[in-house]
Motif scaffolding. Structure first.
Motif, PDB file in Angstrom:
ATOM      1  N   PRO A  99       0.802  -1.222   0.000  1.00 43.83           N
ATOM      2  CA  PRO A  99       0.000   0.000   0.000  1.00 43.83           C
ATOM      3  C   PRO A  99       0.841   1.280   0.000  1.00 43.83           C
ATOM      4  N   GLU A 100       2.073   1.196   0.495  1.00 40.90           N
ATOM      5  CA  GLU A 100       2.941   2.369   0.516  1.00 40.90           C
ATOM      6  C   GLU A 100       3.691   2.562  -0.802  1.00 40.90           C
ATOM      7  N   ARG A 101       3.679   1.542  -1.666  1.00 39.07           N
ATOM      8  CA  ARG A 101       4.367   1.593  -2.963  1.00 39.07           C
ATOM      9  C   ARG A 101       5.831   2.012  -2.795  1.00 39.07           C
ATOM     10  N   ARG A 102       6.516   1.306  -1.902  1.00 42.13           N
ATOM     11  CA  ARG A 102       7.919   1.632  -1.625  1.00 42.13           C
ATOM     12  C   ARG A 102       8.860   1.163  -2.714  1.00 42.13           C
ATOM     13  N   GLY A 103       8.465   0.184  -3.515  1.00 47.37           N
ATOM     14  CA  GLY A 103       9.349  -0.348  -4.541  1.00 47.37           C
ATOM     15  C   GLY A 103      10.477  -1.148  -3.922  1.00 47.37           C
ATOM     16  N   CYS A 104      11.626  -1.086  -4.517  1.00 46.94           N
ATOM     17  CA  CYS A 104      12.816  -1.793  -4.043  1.00 46.94           C
ATOM     18  C   CYS A 104      13.713  -0.808  -3.296  1.00 46.94           C
ATOM     19  N   PHE A 105      14.055  -1.138  -2.083  1.00 46.53           N
ATOM     20  CA  PHE A 105      14.924  -0.277  -1.278  1.00 46.53           C
ATOM     21  C   PHE A 105      16.242  -0.029  -2.004  1.00 46.53           C
ATOM     22  N   GLY A 106      16.820  -1.068  -2.601  1.00 47.28           N
ATOM     23  CA  GLY A 106      18.083  -0.916  -3.328  1.00 47.28           C
ATOM     24  C   GLY A 106      17.969   0.045  -4.501  1.00 47.28           C
ATOM     25  N   GLY A 167      13.470  -1.594 -13.760  1.00 44.85           N
ATOM     26  CA  GLY A 167      12.416  -0.797 -14.376  1.00 44.85           C
ATOM     27  C   GLY A 167      11.038  -1.153 -13.844  1.00 44.85           C
ATOM     28  N   MET A 168      10.797  -2.440 -13.653  1.00 40.81           N
ATOM     29  CA  MET A 168       9.512  -2.875 -13.101  1.00 40.81           C
ATOM     30  C   MET A 168       9.328  -2.349 -11.675  1.00 40.81           C
ATOM     31  N   ARG A 169      10.414  -2.321 -10.904  1.00 46.72           N
ATOM     32  CA  ARG A 169      10.321  -1.847  -9.520  1.00 46.72           C
ATOM     33  C   ARG A 169       9.962  -0.358  -9.492  1.00 46.72           C
ATOM     34  N   VAL A 170      10.501   0.400 -10.448  1.00 46.32           N
ATOM     35  CA  VAL A 170      10.172   1.825 -10.523  1.00 46.32           C
ATOM     36  C   VAL A 170       8.722   1.996 -10.983  1.00 46.32           C
ATOM     37  N   LEU A 171       8.338   1.303 -12.046  1.00 39.19           N
ATOM     38  CA  LEU A 171       6.952   1.408 -12.526  1.00 39.19           C
ATOM     39  C   LEU A 171       5.951   0.928 -11.482  1.00 39.19           C
ATOM     40  N   LYS A 173       5.876   1.500  -8.524  1.00 37.99           N
ATOM     41  CA  LYS A 173       5.577   2.565  -7.567  1.00 37.99           C
ATOM     42  C   LYS A 173       4.417   3.444  -8.035  1.00 37.99           C
ATOM     43  N   VAL A 174       4.128   3.424  -9.353  1.00 39.72           N
ATOM     44  CA  VAL A 174       3.117   4.345  -9.883  1.00 39.72           C
ATOM     45  C   VAL A 174       1.972   3.659 -10.635  1.00 39.72           C
ATOM     46  N   GLU A 175       2.165   2.438 -11.064  1.00 47.80           N
ATOM     47  CA  GLU A 175       1.119   1.763 -11.844  1.00 47.80           C
ATOM     48  C   GLU A 175      -0.112   1.485 -10.973  1.00 47.80           C
ATOM     49  N   LYS A 176      -1.285   1.582 -11.593  1.00 51.18           N
ATOM     50  CA  LYS A 176      -2.526   1.316 -10.870  1.00 51.18           C
ATOM     51  C   LYS A 176      -2.894  -0.159 -10.890  1.00 51.18           C
TER      52      LYS A 176
END
Length: 192
Positions: A99-106, A167-171, A173-176
């Motif tokens: 729910p926080e959409r943190r993605g990958c810490f690295g 790239g997937m980890r970044v996307l 964070k924003v994809e619905k």
């Protein structure tokens, strides 16, 4: 005689990791860290030496607790391509399920700090290298079993998959929803 610690350092490290992961290094003030860890500033510095030392340990914890289980998927039994697909889809599900959409810490650290901070760059480079080694080993196994074409360089394919994962980890964070990310997974698998 030293006073006994009134907090669990491992639990406190987990809380710090969560804050750094969500807010980044700059956004995680010593005050915020102490509050989330349930300790005072003095205890933070006594237990972890500095904000930076705490951050480095938090990133190492992330590698051990969050990345290691993902990479373990590549060592499961069964066809290599299925394991790689499972890894990629697990990333999609994990990121979209947060729910926080943190993605990958690295990846977050790479974006926030690596241009100005050599130590952060080295930590993230090591994390990415570990992932690449696991991917390359799986690809080489797939090449030995005939699942993956031997004409393709295993190192290049591993780097391609790492790039796709980042790239997937970044996307993520924003994809619905998962449609675009699943298409990326399908495309990555077609390259193999």
């Amino acid at each position: 005689m030293a006073r006994p610690k009134k907090f669990d350092p491992d639990e406190a490290l987990g809380q710090a990791m969560a804050l750094f992961w969500a807010k980044g290094f700059a956004g995680s003030t010593p005050q915020a860290l102490g509050t989330c860890m349930g300790i005072g500033r003095g205890s933070l510095y006594n237990a972890f030496d500095s904000k930076r030392a705490l951050f480095d340990r938090a990133l190492e914890r992330y590698r051990d607790r969050e990345c290691a289980p993902l990479l373990a998927i590549l060592a499961e039994p069964g066809p290599v391509k299925k394991r790689i697909r499972k890894l990629l889809l697990t990333i999609v599900e994990t990121d979209l399920g947060d729910p926080e959409r943190r993605g990958c810490f690295g990846v977050n650290v790479a974006v926030e700090m690596s241009a100005q901070d050599e130590a952060a760059r080295e930590l993230v480079t090591a994390l990415f290298a570990q992932t690449t080694r696991h991917l390359k080993a799986a690809i080489e196994e797939g090449q030995r079993t005939g699942e993956i074409d031997t004409a393709q360089d295993a190192s290049t394919l591993a780097s391609f998959l790492l790039n796709s994962m980042i790239g997937m980890r970044v996307l993520g964070k924003v994809e619905k929803d998962d449609k675009r990310l699943r298409r990326i997974v399908d495309t990555a698998m077609n390259v193999l």
